[in-house]
Every structure is written in structure tokens, then in C-alpha cells.
Design a protein around this motif. Structure first.
Motif, short mmCIF file in Angstrom:
data_model
loop_
_atom_site.label_atom_id
_atom_site.label_comp_id
_atom_site.label_asym_id
_atom_site.label_seq_id
_atom_site.Cartn_x
_atom_site.Cartn_y
_atom_site.Cartn_z
N ARG A 57 39.67 31.90 23.62
CA ARG A 57 39.78 32.46 24.98
C ARG A 57 39.70 33.98 24.93
O ARG A 57 39.11 34.62 25.79
N GLU A 93 33.88 39.04 25.28
CA GLU A 93 32.45 38.91 25.54
C GLU A 93 32.16 39.26 27.00
O GLU A 93 31.21 39.96 27.30
N GLU A 94 33.02 38.78 27.89
CA GLU A 94 32.81 39.04 29.31
C GLU A 94 32.96 40.53 29.62
O GLU A 94 32.16 41.11 30.35
N LEU A 95 33.98 41.14 29.04
CA LEU A 95 34.26 42.56 29.31
C LEU A 95 33.14 43.46 28.80
O LEU A 95 32.78 44.46 29.42
N THR A 96 32.60 43.12 27.62
CA THR A 96 31.60 44.01 27.01
C THR A 96 30.17 43.56 27.30
O THR A 96 29.23 44.33 27.11
N GLY A 97 30.03 42.32 27.73
CA GLY A 97 28.68 41.79 27.93
C GLY A 97 27.96 41.52 26.62
O GLY A 97 26.74 41.44 26.58
N ASP A 140 25.88 47.13 22.54
CA ASP A 140 25.37 47.42 23.88
C ASP A 140 24.36 48.57 23.86
O ASP A 140 24.27 49.31 22.89
N ALA A 197 36.12 34.92 24.46
CA ALA A 197 35.36 34.76 25.71
C ALA A 197 35.61 35.95 26.63
O ALA A 197 34.70 36.46 27.27
N LYS A 198 36.87 36.40 26.67
CA LYS A 198 37.22 37.52 27.55
C LYS A 198 36.54 38.81 27.06
O LYS A 198 35.97 39.57 27.85
N LYS A 216 27.61 39.35 22.79
CA LYS A 216 27.94 38.20 21.95
C LYS A 216 28.18 38.76 20.55
O LYS A 216 27.71 39.85 20.23
N PRO A 268 43.96 37.39 26.63
CA PRO A 268 42.76 37.80 27.36
C PRO A 268 43.10 38.84 28.42
O PRO A 268 42.34 39.77 28.65
#
Ligand code: SF4
Ligand code: FES
Lengths: 150, 238
Positions: free
Chosen positions: A88, A94-98, A105, A91-92, A100, A139
Motif C-alpha cells: 500500500r 507511485e501515485e504521489l510521484t507518478g 521523473d 502504491a501511494k 513506477k 501511505p
């Protein structure tokens, strides 16, 4: 990281074929990755074949042959962290930074890596930023941690 | 001080061999005409010990051991068996493993026949390279050009030509093609050529590449381009 700094590191080891790993490690830490031209400079200055520099640089996970972000994020995916909610957390992040795992970036701000057991099971799940360990990470708290870095 | 070379006497497959200290079991066997299969060994190159095919059984002071003969130095009174049930079995498995990577390599096909190895025993993972390192070591040690090296590690390890060096050095050499047991060195080089300095093969022909020379004589097929109607102007959003 200025070119001068890289040149200084290389000059320090000039003529010392045995010091390839030291030179590469210092450049990696300062510059976050090893551009090909720099590896050529290392090969010439330390008097080792370029193919050998390549072999070493590609062998160890410490070295990156592609640009890395200014800040390196590691999320532990080892067994203990996993049981404590590592997935989890990942996943968080990954979501925050965009990103994988394995990606960087476009602003070269963050690179994200998954690590399998980073050695601090007792404080898992773990988020490590530039070597600083953030234990018992949730998260929810991950965003606050990442905000401190720019 | 007595600096006469110390001679060592050992027994290989029942035959006696006397060789200078420091000789490997493989060289001693070759000297008395006992054949041991090898893949990564080359007389012009440093001993490497990468393929493990040359494994033999050695007995010394009552203890039996399995060692790679291309690295193992001779000892006085050593008893070497180059074929035993266990040696043959281990060799067979090694051949089977190598064949998962290079199922049609002529040397492996011949060895498989001799040792009764099943080329389909392990799931194919045709990388075509068996990591013998001959090309890399030949380029380093004999040619001293360092145009091909190992990159990456573990499962992902592979040989790779360095385009910057290959572009200037390999064209007139290409000697590693002949020592590669699987022809992968050639394939890897041609891939590098195609990516990094394409076109040269058409213009010049490689020194001893008659087939390519003949190809160069064939007139190139003229290319025809089909004219496409011009795409209509994209509507600009107002
Ligand atoms: S390319 Fe051929 S010679 Fe080179 S390591 Fe692979 S199998 Fe051996
Ligand atoms: S020939 Fe001895 S290990 Fe390959």
C-alpha cells in the motif's frame, strides 16, 4: 554537479587502474548517474580499457547508466515490510510521484526503486529517501515526507 | 639454490605423466594423448575455468574429488580419471544445460552424441551464447583491443561489443568469430554494426568475406515510392 567536480574526482585517481570502483562510486554519488562520456574519461585517465569500466559499471546495482533523480526513493518490498503494508505504501508513493519502480521523473527530481529487505524489518514498512530511513511509514504520512524534498 | 624445474609424476587414466610443477591436469593429459573435452579453454589464452566441461575425478591421499582440469595443478602421485560414471553424468548435465542456450552449436551437438545428452532436457532459453568468454578474452589478451566485454550480471549477463571501439577495430579483425563455439560473437557484432555504423558492409567488403563481396556486385533494386495524396490540412480549433 559541475563538470569540474567530475574532473576533480577523475584527476584524483589518474593512473590508478585499481581505483575504477572508487572513482565510479564517487561520481555516482555526486552526479547520480554515469554518463558514457564520463566513463570514457575514467577509462582514459585510469588507464583501463573502456570495456572493463563498462563491465564494472553494469555489474553493480549501485551504478546507474541512465539519469537518476536528485532524490532516490526506496520502498522496501521485502517480506516483513510487505506483511506490514509495504504494498500500500508503494502504491501511494507511485501515485504521489507518478513513477513506477526503476523510473525517474522528467524533472529528474525523484527516482523510485523497490528494494527487497533493506535491513530494517523492525521498523517496517520503510521508505528511504537519499539514505534516510523513515520507519513505520503509512501511505498517509508518505506525502508529508516527500514534501520535504525539492 | 637449486632452480631446476621440479618434475611431478601423476597418473591419468592409468597412464603415467611427468610434467613440470604448476602444469594443469588438462595440459598434462594433452601431453600424453588423453583427450578431455573443453569449451572455454584455448591454448593462447589464460586458463579460465568457465564452462566446467573439463571436470575430472582426482584421487589424492585416499580422497576423491571432482575438479576442473584446466585450472587444477598437478600433484605428485595424483590419480586422475577423465571418464568415470560420475564424471560422465556431470558432463552430460553440463552439456544439456549449455544446449538450453545454444542447441545447435556444433561442438555441443558432437559432445551430446558422445555423452548421450538430451538437448531438450532443459527448457530452451536460446541466448546462443554460452558465456565461455573466448571472444572477450581473445580480444583482451591476444588482440588487446577490448572491443567486446561482459556487461550486466547474473542472469542478465551478456557479451557486448563496444560500438565506439568496434567501429574502428573489428572490421579488419573479426577473428573472434572463428573461436566462438556458437557463432553468437558474429551475430552480436553484426547487430552492433547494424545499429552503430550501418551501411559500411554494402560499400566495402570485409577482407575475407567473399560472400559479402559477391553481394556487393548485385545491383541494388531501385526503390519505388508510391506517392500518397497530400493529407488534408488539419482543421484548426477556432
Ligand atoms: S559469444 Fe561465443 S565466444 Fe563469446 S562468450 Fe558467447 S559463446 Fe563464448
Ligand atoms: S575448459 Fe575447463 S572449465 Fe571450460
Amino acid at each position: 554537479m559541475s563538470e569540474q567536480q567530475i574532473t576533480d574526482i577523475i584527476e584524483k585517481y589518474r593512473g590508478r587502474p585499481g581505483a575504477v570502483i572508487h572513482a565510479l562510486t564517487e561520481i555516482q554519488h555526486a552526479n547520480h548517474w554515469l554518463p558514457r562520456e564520463v566513463m570514457h574519461e575514467v577509462a582514459d585517465a585510469l588507464e583501463v580499457p573502456f570495456s572493463q569500466v563498462m563491465q564494472i559499471a553494469s555489474f553493480y546495482k549501485t551504478f546507474s547508466l541512465t539519469p537518476k533523480g536528485k532524490h532516490e526513493l526506496h520502498v522496501c518490498t521485502g517480506m516483513t515490510c510487505h506483511l506490514r503494508g509495504g504494498a500500500r505504501l508503494m502504491a501511494k508513493v507511485e501515485e504521489l510521484t507518478g513513477l513506477k519502480p526503476g523510473e525517474t521523473d522528467t524533472d529528474a527530481k525523484f527516482s523510485l526503486e523497490a528494494g527487497s529487505c533493506l535491513g530494517s524489518c523492525s521498523i517496517g514498512p520503510e521508505l528511504i529517501v537519499d539514505g534516510k530511513h523513515y520507519g513505520r511509514m503509512t501511505p498517509e504520512r508518505a506525502a508529508d515526507v516527500l514534501k520535504q524534498y525539492d | 639454490m637449486n632452480d631446476a624445474i621440479v618434475q611431478i609424476t601423476l597418473q591419468i587414466d592409468g597412464k603415467e605423466a611427468t610434467v613440470p610443477a604448476g602444469t594443469t591436469v588438462l595440459k598434462a593429459a594433452q601431453q600424453i594423448g588423453v583427450a578431455i573435452p573443453t569449451l572455454c579453454h584455448h591454448p593462447k589464452l589464460e586458463d579460465y575455468g568457465g564452462c566446467r566441461l573439463c571436470l575430472v575425478e582426482v584421487e589424492s591421499r585416499g580422497r576423491t574429488n571432482y575438479v576442473v582440469s584446466c585450472l587444477y595443478p598437478v600433484e605428485n602421485g595424483l590419480v586422475v580419471r577423465t571418464r568415470s560414471e560420475k564424471v560422465d553424468k556431470v558432463r552430460r548435465v553440463i552439456i544439456e544445460e549449455l544446449m538450453a542456450h545454444a542447441p545447435d552449436a556444433p561442438e555441443l551437438v558432437r559432445l551430446a552424441y558422445e555423452y548421450g545428452a538430451d538437448r531438450n532436457r532443459f527448457e530452451k532459453e536460446a541466448a546462443f551464447c554460452v558465456m565461455c568468454g573466448l571472444c572477450v578474452r581473445y580480444c583482451d589478451e591476444v588482440k588487446q583491443k577490448h572491443a567486446v566485454g561482459f556487461i550486466d550480471n547474473g542472469h542478465a549477463r551478456e557479451i557486448s561489443f563496444i560500438p565506439e571501439i568496434a567501429a574502428t577495430e573489428c572490421w579488419s579483425c573479426q577473428e573472434c568469430f572463428a573461436i566462438c563455439p556458437t557463432s553468437y560473437a558474429q551475430a552480436a557484432y553484426l547487430m552492433t554494426e547494424a545499429l552503430a555504423f550501418p551501411g559500411r558492409r554494402k560499400k566495402e567488403s570485409a577482407p575475407r568475406d567473399a560472400a559479402v563481396e559477391r553481394l556487393a556486385d548485385i545491383p541494388a533494386v531501385p526503390m519505388t515510392f508510391v506517392k500518397r495524396p497530400p493529407a488534408s490540412e488539419p482543421e484548426l480549433a477556432k
